[in-house]
Design a protein around this motif. Structure first.
Motif, PDB file in Angstrom:
ATOM      1  N   CYS A 197       0.809  -1.222   0.000  1.00 51.61           N
ATOM      2  CA  CYS A 197       0.000   0.000   0.000  1.00 51.61           C
ATOM      3  C   CYS A 197       0.844   1.274   0.000  1.00 51.61           C
ATOM      4  CB  CYS A 197      -0.929   0.008   1.210  1.00 51.61           C
ATOM      5  SG  CYS A 197      -2.075  -1.395   1.212  1.00 51.61           S
ATOM      6  N   HIS A 198       2.050   1.219   0.565  1.00 52.92           N
ATOM      7  CA  HIS A 198       2.848   2.449   0.697  1.00 52.92           C
ATOM      8  C   HIS A 198       4.039   2.527  -0.242  1.00 52.92           C
ATOM      9  CE1 HIS A 198       0.487   3.910   4.010  1.00 52.92           C
ATOM     10  NE2 HIS A 198       0.672   2.804   4.700  1.00 52.92           N
ATOM     11  N   GLY A 199       4.276   1.484  -1.049  1.00 51.47           N
ATOM     12  CA  GLY A 199       5.401   1.505  -1.981  1.00 51.47           C
ATOM     13  C   GLY A 199       6.733   1.269  -1.286  1.00 51.47           C
ATOM     14  N   GLU A 200       7.819   1.495  -2.024  1.00 51.39           N
ATOM     15  CA  GLU A 200       9.162   1.204  -1.518  1.00 51.39           C
ATOM     16  C   GLU A 200       9.646   2.307  -0.582  1.00 51.39           C
ATOM     17  OE1 GLU A 200      10.934  -1.538  -1.684  1.00 51.39           O
ATOM     18  OE2 GLU A 200       9.291  -2.476  -2.783  1.00 51.39           O
ATOM     19  N   VAL A 201       9.065   2.340   0.614  1.00 52.52           N
ATOM     20  CA  VAL A 201       9.379   3.378   1.600  1.00 52.52           C
ATOM     21  C   VAL A 201      10.876   3.406   1.924  1.00 52.52           C
ATOM     22  CG1 VAL A 201       9.000   4.022   4.027  1.00 52.52           C
ATOM     23  CG2 VAL A 201       7.059   3.437   2.571  1.00 52.52           C
ATOM     24  N   ARG A 202      11.510   2.228   1.911  1.00 49.11           N
ATOM     25  CA  ARG A 202      12.940   2.136   2.249  1.00 49.11           C
ATOM     26  C   ARG A 202      13.843   2.908   1.293  1.00 49.11           C
ATOM     27  NH1 ARG A 202      10.898  -2.716   3.775  1.00 49.11           N
ATOM     28  NH2 ARG A 202      11.326  -3.335   5.915  1.00 49.11           N
ATOM     29  N   THR A 203      13.327   3.266   0.142  1.00 48.42           N
ATOM     30  CA  THR A 203      14.141   4.023  -0.819  1.00 48.42           C
ATOM     31  C   THR A 203      13.759   5.503  -0.851  1.00 48.42           C
ATOM     32  OG1 THR A 203      12.646   3.668  -2.685  1.00 48.42           O
ATOM     33  CG2 THR A 203      14.296   1.959  -2.305  1.00 48.42           C
ATOM     34  N   MET A 204      12.810   5.902  -0.006  1.00 54.12           N
ATOM     35  CA  MET A 204      12.305   7.284  -0.080  1.00 54.12           C
ATOM     36  C   MET A 204      13.053   8.226   0.858  1.00 54.12           C
ATOM     37  SD  MET A 204       8.194   6.762  -0.192  1.00 54.12           S
ATOM     38  CE  MET A 204       7.429   5.516  -1.250  1.00 54.12           C
ATOM     39  N   GLU A 205      13.736   9.178   0.269  1.00 53.87           N
ATOM     40  CA  GLU A 205      14.390  10.212   1.047  1.00 53.87           C
ATOM     41  C   GLU A 205      13.311  10.975   1.822  1.00 53.87           C
ATOM     42  OE1 GLU A 205      17.594  10.967   2.376  1.00 53.87           O
ATOM     43  OE2 GLU A 205      18.129  10.377   0.321  1.00 53.87           O
ATOM     44  N   LYS A 206      12.249  11.316   1.096  1.00 52.80           N
ATOM     45  CA  LYS A 206      11.120  12.047   1.675  1.00 52.80           C
ATOM     46  C   LYS A 206       9.879  11.232   1.361  1.00 52.80           C
ATOM     47  CE  LYS A 206       9.309  16.794   1.100  1.00 52.80           C
ATOM     48  NZ  LYS A 206       8.652  16.861  -0.237  1.00 52.80           N
ATOM     49  N   ILE A 207       9.086  10.941   2.381  1.00 46.64           N
ATOM     50  CA  ILE A 207       7.947  10.039   2.168  1.00 46.64           C
ATOM     51  C   ILE A 207       6.902  10.674   1.246  1.00 46.64           C
ATOM     52  CG2 ILE A 207       6.476  10.725   4.112  1.00 46.64           C
ATOM     53  CD1 ILE A 207       7.010   7.185   4.073  1.00 46.64           C
ATOM     54  N   ARG A 208       6.295   9.830   0.416  1.00 49.98           N
ATOM     55  CA  ARG A 208       5.221  10.317  -0.452  1.00 49.98           C
ATOM     56  C   ARG A 208       4.147   9.239  -0.602  1.00 49.98           C
ATOM     57  NH1 ARG A 208       9.397   8.949  -3.755  1.00 49.98           N
ATOM     58  NH2 ARG A 208       8.957   7.067  -4.963  1.00 49.98           N
ATOM     59  N   GLN A 209       2.969   9.656  -0.967  1.00 50.41           N
ATOM     60  CA  GLN A 209       1.901   8.677  -1.228  1.00 50.41           C
ATOM     61  C   GLN A 209       2.123   8.063  -2.598  1.00 50.41           C
ATOM     62  OE1 GLN A 209      -2.093   9.571  -0.016  1.00 50.41           O
ATOM     63  NE2 GLN A 209      -2.985   8.045  -1.407  1.00 50.41           N
ATOM     64  N   GLU A 210       2.361   6.735  -2.633  1.00 51.09           N
ATOM     65  CA  GLU A 210       2.676   6.040  -3.877  1.00 51.09           C
ATOM     66  C   GLU A 210       1.444   5.680  -4.677  1.00 51.09           C
ATOM     67  OE1 GLU A 210       5.951   6.380  -4.864  1.00 51.09           O
ATOM     68  OE2 GLU A 210       5.849   4.305  -5.520  1.00 51.09           O
ATOM     69  N   LYS A 211       0.374   5.267  -3.976  1.00 47.81           N
ATOM     70  CA  LYS A 211      -0.784   4.705  -4.669  1.00 47.81           C
ATOM     71  C   LYS A 211      -2.002   5.592  -4.496  1.00 47.81           C
ATOM     72  CE  LYS A 211       1.417   0.612  -4.735  1.00 47.81           C
ATOM     73  NZ  LYS A 211       1.432  -0.778  -5.034  1.00 47.81           N
ATOM     74  N   LYS A 212      -2.875   5.462  -5.475  1.00 52.08           N
ATOM     75  CA  LYS A 212      -4.190   6.085  -5.352  1.00 52.08           C
ATOM     76  C   LYS A 212      -5.012   5.197  -4.443  1.00 52.08           C
ATOM     77  CE  LYS A 212      -5.533   8.627  -9.429  1.00 52.08           C
ATOM     78  NZ  LYS A 212      -5.235   8.470 -10.835  1.00 52.08           N
ATOM     79  N   PHE A 213      -5.446   5.709  -3.304  1.00 47.89           N
ATOM     80  CA  PHE A 213      -6.308   4.909  -2.433  1.00 47.89           C
ATOM     81  C   PHE A 213      -7.763   5.118  -2.828  1.00 47.89           C
ATOM     82  CE2 PHE A 213      -3.113   5.002   1.336  1.00 47.89           C
ATOM     83  CZ  PHE A 213      -2.374   3.991   0.741  1.00 47.89           C
ATOM     84  N   ASN A 214      -8.086   4.742  -4.051  1.00 46.36           N
ATOM     85  CA  ASN A 214      -9.494   4.859  -4.426  1.00 46.36           C
ATOM     86  C   ASN A 214     -10.188   3.533  -4.119  1.00 46.36           C
ATOM     87  OD1 ASN A 214      -8.511   3.268  -6.457  1.00 46.36           O
ATOM     88  ND2 ASN A 214      -8.632   4.837  -8.025  1.00 46.36           N
ATOM     89  N   MET A 215     -11.480   3.486  -4.365  1.00 47.23           N
ATOM     90  CA  MET A 215     -12.234   2.308  -3.957  1.00 47.23           C
ATOM     91  C   MET A 215     -11.771   1.055  -4.699  1.00 47.23           C
ATOM     92  SD  MET A 215     -16.231   2.121  -3.374  1.00 47.23           S
ATOM     93  CE  MET A 215     -17.147   0.822  -4.145  1.00 47.23           C
ATOM     94  N   GLY A 216     -11.431   1.188  -5.961  1.00 50.95           N
ATOM     95  CA  GLY A 216     -10.980   0.044  -6.760  1.00 50.95           C
ATOM     96  C   GLY A 216      -9.746  -0.599  -6.158  1.00 50.95           C
ATOM     97  N   PHE A 217      -8.820   0.217  -5.685  1.00 54.54           N
ATOM     98  CA  PHE A 217      -7.584  -0.299  -5.090  1.00 54.54           C
ATOM     99  C   PHE A 217      -7.910  -1.255  -3.936  1.00 54.54           C
ATOM    100  CE2 PHE A 217      -4.306   0.250  -1.745  1.00 54.54           C
ATOM    101  CZ  PHE A 217      -3.249  -0.363  -2.407  1.00 54.54           C
TER     102      PHE A 217
END
Ligand code: HEC
Ligand code: HEC
Ligand code: HEC
Ligand code: HEC
Ligand code: HEC
Length: 180
Positions: free
Chosen positions: A139-159
């Motif tokens: 759900c959050h993507g490759e957080v371990r590679t993120m210098e600054k955290i960001r929202q990776e995915k669209k949390f829409n209903m389909g997801f």
């Protein structure tokens, strides 16, 4: 003449409410659409905390800092005391660490800017997902590679619903699972 006005005003009596209802529906859809589709959102934080450094290079476990994630609905962001387990010694002279020390001395703390934020009409529960082995990265993507955290995915209903429908645990898809 007065007959004409009567016809006109009675027509407006229906046009105005219908127009208002349409306006609120469109406005509602517009605002609902804009909340979960926060993909890519990466606000500036009060100090530049790096997940790449801490969770990637230093390999600190996610749950060392987000300790509630397997026990409760929310993951929570760590208090500064957790940081100070190391930073009372490590890089203690850094201006960023100094800023934390000053806040602690004043009995104050950071206001980390929230990145992921579901609208109130959606119910989410971390614990249930962690218990079934769904990884943070799903759900959050490759957080371990993120210098600054960001929202990776669209949390829409389909997801959400696509995984609930297809995963081996047959997670529920009735509407009141996520909306009440
Ligand atoms: C697994 C969780 C889940 C289930 C089950 C679910 N929803 Fe949703 N729903 C969501 C999420 C997430 C959003 C998106 C919120 C956003 O846009 O930020 C959403 C959005 C909506 C919206 C707002 C419009 C939109 O598309 O953004 C409506 C209306 C809605 N759901 C109705 C339903 C109905 C009716 C059902 C049952 C058939 C249902 N939902 C089942 C999670 C779920
Ligand atoms: C050393 C402590 C620490 C570790 C380890 C850590 N985090 Fe964080 N995390 C934080 C802090 C502090 C914030 C808030 C500041 C920020 O957003 O950068 C945060 C923010 C987040 C957010 C965004 C929260 C929001 O507002 O939506 C997510 C998602 C996240 N972390 C996931 C992870 C994952 C996944 C891991 C493991 C791969 C991890 N974190 C490891 C301290 C940590
Ligand atoms: C397990 C130990 C540990 C914990 C816990 C920890 N850090 Fe760190 N942090 C480090 C190490 C090691 C470095 C890298 C030091 C270096 O560059 O030599 C570092 C570097 C930093 C830096 C960069 C400092 C600079 O000016 O170069 C910041 C900012 C920082 N950490 C913030 C935090 C915050 C905020 C938390 C709590 C959410 C936290 N750290 C928790 C070990 C830790
Ligand atoms: C199934 C998807 C999913 C998984 C798996 C997941 N998260 Fe989240 N996470 C979310 C959603 C959705 C939100 C936003 C929740 C809200 O706004 O109510 C969120 C929010 C967060 C936040 C912000 C604070 C909070 O609790 O709302 C942090 C921190 C976080 N997640 C960390 C993690 C960590 C660490 C893991 C793995 C141990 C993880 N998440 C696993 C979907 C997930
Ligand atoms: C990668 C797969 C996956 C994704 C993505 C996912 N879920 Fe789930 N969800 C699960 C599984 C597996 C369960 C656990 C079912 C169980 O406990 O038997 C679950 C359980 C839940 C529950 C608890 C249901 C109950 O029985 O009370 C809620 C609420 C929920 N999910 C909401 C969401 C929302 C909202 C999203 C989107 C932000 C989401 N989920 C995304 C797999 C997923």
């Amino acid at each position: 003449m007065s007959e004409m006005i009567k016809i006109k005003s009675s027509r407006w009596k229906t046009i105005i409410p219908v127009g208002l209802v349409l306006f609120f529906i469109l406005f509602g859809v517009y605002t609902l659409r804009s909340v979960g589709d926060n993909e890519g959102y990466s606000p500036t934080q009060p100090i530049p905390f790096s997940h790449k450094l801490h969770a990637g290079d230093l390999k600190i476990d996610c749950q060392y800092c987000h300790s509630a994630v397997s026990k409760s609905r929310i993951a929570t962001v760590p208090s500064m005391n957790v940081c100070m387990n190391c930073h009372s010694v490590v890089k203690a002279d850094s201006p960023h660490i100094q800023k934390m020390k000053d806040l602690i001395a004043k009995g104050d703390s950071f206001e980390w800017v929230r990145v992921h934020d579901m609208p109130d009409f959606v119910f989410f529960n971390h614990k249930r997902h962690i218990a079934k082995g769904v990884t943070c990265e799903t759900c959050h993507g490759e957080v371990r590679t993120m210098e600054k955290i960001r929202q990776e995915k669209k949390f829409n209903m389909g997801f959400c619903v696509n995984c609930h429908r297809t995963n081996k645990d047959k997670a529920p898809i009735t509407c009141n699972t996520c909306h009440n």
